[in-house]
Scaffold this active site. Structure first.
Site, PDB file in Angstrom:
ATOM      1  N   SER A  72     -15.456  40.530  13.676  1.00 46.23           N
ATOM      2  CA  SER A  72     -14.246  40.975  14.358  1.00 46.23           C
ATOM      3  C   SER A  72     -13.175  41.583  13.467  1.00 46.23           C
ATOM      4  O   SER A  72     -12.857  42.768  13.586  1.00 46.23           O
ATOM      5  CB  SER A  72     -13.659  39.785  15.124  1.00 46.23           C
ATOM      6  OG  SER A  72     -12.381  40.068  15.619  1.00 46.23           O
ATOM      7  N   HIS A 134      -5.577  39.341  14.604  1.00 48.01           N
ATOM      8  CA  HIS A 134      -6.632  38.916  13.669  1.00 48.01           C
ATOM      9  C   HIS A 134      -6.660  39.745  12.388  1.00 48.01           C
ATOM     10  O   HIS A 134      -7.697  39.856  11.731  1.00 48.01           O
ATOM     11  CB  HIS A 134      -8.005  38.969  14.358  1.00 48.01           C
ATOM     12  CG  HIS A 134      -8.995  37.992  13.796  1.00 48.01           C
ATOM     13  ND1 HIS A 134     -10.352  38.085  14.005  1.00 48.01           N
ATOM     14  CD2 HIS A 134      -8.811  36.890  13.020  1.00 48.01           C
ATOM     15  CE1 HIS A 134     -10.974  37.094  13.403  1.00 48.01           C
ATOM     16  NE2 HIS A 134     -10.055  36.351  12.798  1.00 48.01           N
TER      17      HIS A 134
END
Length: 577
Positions: A72, A134
């Site tokens: 990710s 993130h």
């Protein structure tokens, strides 16, 4: 608005966009799904109803050979910057002895690179972000500091989808929080991730002056585990997956063939999905089907929220001049839950009974067999790997200038090509200096003229990626890959070679038959790795569990023992650049 009406509205928006005045700067919206499989949505052969994405596909283009990162945060760093994940600072999801303290492995966006938000903001766009970040949670790496005028951000890698905001696991707790424009916020009782992100994005777009273009980054946390959805959405899929893994997989393969993504003579991976299903008791089958039911509900709900965004564009008069991108960060996640380096006590808080699966207070993942279905046609290798199932994911684009409506294109396209492509559509100079010191040039190339049909030859012939010594080098129809088993120490493995024209699902390694090609391609990869700041992963794995507020250093730990790594090996925040 019902689903048919919403889909019709989307179709009108996307069709109208193709006729917008070329001199008018387009709005740009990037939509990201999290851990979604290759064939989950209908444009890529899925049975899950996604009418809004289907309308987008029919009015735009699909790239069936779009390449990203195995995981990710590295993928998001490449997408947002047009650089490699190492150049951006996200060389890993954790460290090893050989990478901790090294440039490229800061585990946050650095000022070596420029983000799309920064460049679009400089060009006068209202830059908006909602969803998963993130990309760092230390000073200098937050959404507001990296170019977004407004941001409603989940800062970490994953969390529950309701307002309890439970972390993925013990080591994830310190970055499991939400911010709005840089300030921490609590969540309302009716919070559900996909709905809340879309609602906030719609509000900000409506508040933007009509004459100001918008750059929007809508990063859903669906369908990342824990698998959760509102009850009314889960009910829509009741009984749909009780036929088992194999039948759903076969249906997806048939639709993928009908779309031309694979062919009748494509070698399929060896699977025993019938056997795996039959090995379950009736109760286990019922439970497992319910888990996939929840997963499908998450994707269908996400599509509905995309529909509300399309309606907002229409209401605000932006529907005829919006460039829309949809993609996913990496392949399907085969994990079975009860992982993320968590203590046994952590898992005791969840109620995973059949009736509570998918509700607040549950934590389930769908495991490797449903992941093989979700990721069809790819199987056996998924997220975290450099196999096709880890790095070849969905990509769609529609809007002004995209004229080959409904086309599925098999040209190689890279995640780091998205930023330069969008810059060219918006008339933004990617070489303009925005910082006090020089930044690295992008490694991506613009696909704008190819997507609009101005040129017939795609601009990219090869693709390289590395993460935790997982590596891939794609050159035309040939692919070199290194699959390294994940463990508490860095692994190694020989190169494998596949002909993606004859064997697109990587069922037969031909490295032994083509040693000269392996040598040439491995040398090309090594040159790419050197140019993009790759450091080989060696030694023990090192994770981080927070930031010491007194010293400004990451709190690094040995995940085998959860004991701190000596402070000299940790990275001072003040030294990150």
């Amino acid at each position: 608005m019902n689903k048919k009406a919403m889909a019709a509205a989307v179709s009108m928006i996307l069709a109208g966009g193709a006729h917008a005045a070329q001199q008018e700067r387009p709005n740009v919206i990037v939509i990201i799904a999290d851990d979604m499989g290759y064939s989950d949505i209908s444009p890529f052969g899925g049975e899950i109803p996604t009418p809004n994405l289907q309308a987008m596909a029919e009015q735009g283009m699909r790239m069936s050979q779009y390449y990203t990162s195995p995981m990710s945060a590295p993928a998001r760093s490449m997408l947002l910057t047009g650089n490699s994940n190492q150049q951006a600072g996200m060389g890993g999801m954790w460290w090893y002895d050989s990478t901790i303290g090294k440039e490229g492995y800061e585990l946050r966006l650095t000022d070596r690179v420029t983000t799309m938000a920064e460049r679009f903001k400089d060009a006068g766009y209202n830059t908006l972000m909602a969803g998963k970040w993130h990309l760092g949670f230390v000073p200098g790496a937050t959404p507001k500091e990296r170019g977004f005028n407004h941001a409603f951000a989940f800062m970490g890698g994953g969390t529950s989808h309701f307002n309890d905001a439970i972390p993925l696991g013990t080591v994830e707790a310190f970055h499991t929080y939400y911010t709005r424009d840089g300030e921490r916020v609590s969540l309302p009782d009716d919070f559900y991730s996909s709905e809340a992100y879309a609602r906030q994005m719609n509000s900000w777009i409506k508040a933007t002056p009509k004459e100001q273009p918008v750059f929007a980054w809508l990063a859903f946390t669906a369908p990342h585990d824990p698998l959760q959805a509102p009850d009314e959405w889960i009910k829509r899929f009741k009984g749909q997956y009780e036929q088992g893994y194999a039948e759903v997989y076969r249906q997806r393969i048939a639709r993928l063939k009908a779309l031309g993504i694979i062919h009748d003579d494509t070698p399929l991976p060896h699977l025993e999905l019938d056997k795996e299903w039959e090995a379950l008791t009736p109760e286990q089958q019922k439970y497992t089907a319910k888990v996939m039911q929840v997963y499908a509900a998450m994707i269908a709900n996400m599509d509905a929220q995309i529909g509300t965004l399309m309606e907002t564009l229409k209401q605000t008069g932006r529907d005829k001049n919006t460039l829309l991108v949809f993609l996913t960060d990496n392949g399907a996640n085969p994990a079975q839950g009860f992982y993320y380096e968590s203590t046994p006590e952590f898992w005791k808080q969840f109620d995973n009974s059949y009736d509570n699966v998918g509700r607040k207070g549950s934590f389930v993942s769908y495991g490797p067999h449903w992941a093989n279905v979700s990721n069809a046609p790819y199987a056996n290798y998924h997220k975290t790997t450099s196999a096709q199932g880890g790095i070849n994911t969905d990509f769609m684009i529609s809007g002004p200038g995209i004229t080959r409506h409904g086309k599925i294109d098999a040209s190689t396209m890279a995640v780091y090509d998205v930023a330069p492509t969008l810059y060219e559509f918006a008339g933004i100079d990617p070489n303009k200096s925005l910082a006090k010191k020089p930044v690295l040039p992008m490694i991506g190339v613009s696909f704008k003229r190819y997507l609009t049909g101005e040129v017939q030859e795609p601009p990219r012939g090869n693709y390289g990626v590395e993460l935790h010594h997982q590596a891939a080098w794609v050159d035309g129809e040939w692919k070199l890959r290194r699959l390294v088993p994940r463990g508490l120490t860095a692994g190694d493995a020989p190169w494998q070679l596949f002909n993606l024209h004859d064997d697109p699902l990587e069922t037969h390694d031909v490295a032994a038959e083509h040693p000269d090609r392996v040598k040439a391609m491995s040398e090309a990869y090594e040159a790419f790795a050197k140019r993009t700041m790759v450091t080989k992963a060696q030694g023990k794995m090192i994770d981080y569990v927070g930031i010491d507020s007194k010293t400004g250093r990451y709190l690094a730990v040995d995940p085998a023992t959860m004991k701190p790594v000596p402070a000299p090996q940790a990275i001072p925040v003040s030294e990150i650049h």
